[in-house]
Design an enzyme around this catalytic site. Structure first.
Site, short mmCIF file in Angstrom:
data_model
loop_
_atom_site.label_atom_id
_atom_site.label_comp_id
_atom_site.label_asym_id
_atom_site.label_seq_id
_atom_site.Cartn_x
_atom_site.Cartn_y
_atom_site.Cartn_z
NE ARG A 4 -1.82 -1.47 3.27
CZ ARG A 4 -2.22 -1.26 4.88
NH1 ARG A 4 -3.57 -0.83 5.71
NH2 ARG A 4 -1.55 -1.75 5.75
CG ASN A 22 -4.15 -4.89 3.31
OD1 ASN A 22 -3.46 -4.65 2.13
ND2 ASN A 22 -2.52 -4.41 4.44
#
Length: 79
Positions: A4, A22
């Site tokens: 990320r 996520n």
């Protein structure tokens, strides 16, 4: 694997907006908006590069559409 964080950095470099997070299944989901050529570049990065220690098994891009104005002002990581 910091996927990320790397995605956020790459999106900002490419000049696209949206978000990434996520999932409970160990995958990553998100939304990318911007000029078509920049979105295509980001999709390529997500499919082939990712973070240095990530393993990309498969990508799935869906709900693609042309929008008249951006819905986000930056790119962020969601939790």
């Amino acid at each position: 694997v910091c996927f990320r964080m790397y995605t956020e950095g790459e999106a900002k470099k490419m000049g696209v907006v949206g978000w990434v997070k996520n999932t409970s299944k160990g995958t990553v989901t998100g939304q990318v908006q911007g000029p078509e050529e920049k979105v295509d570049s980001m999709k390529s990065w997500l499919s082939k590069v990712g973070s240095p220690s990530s393993r990309i098994d498969r990508t799935n891009f869906s709900n693609e559409k042309t929008i008249s104005k951006l819905e986000y002002s930056n790119f962020s990581v969601r939790y």
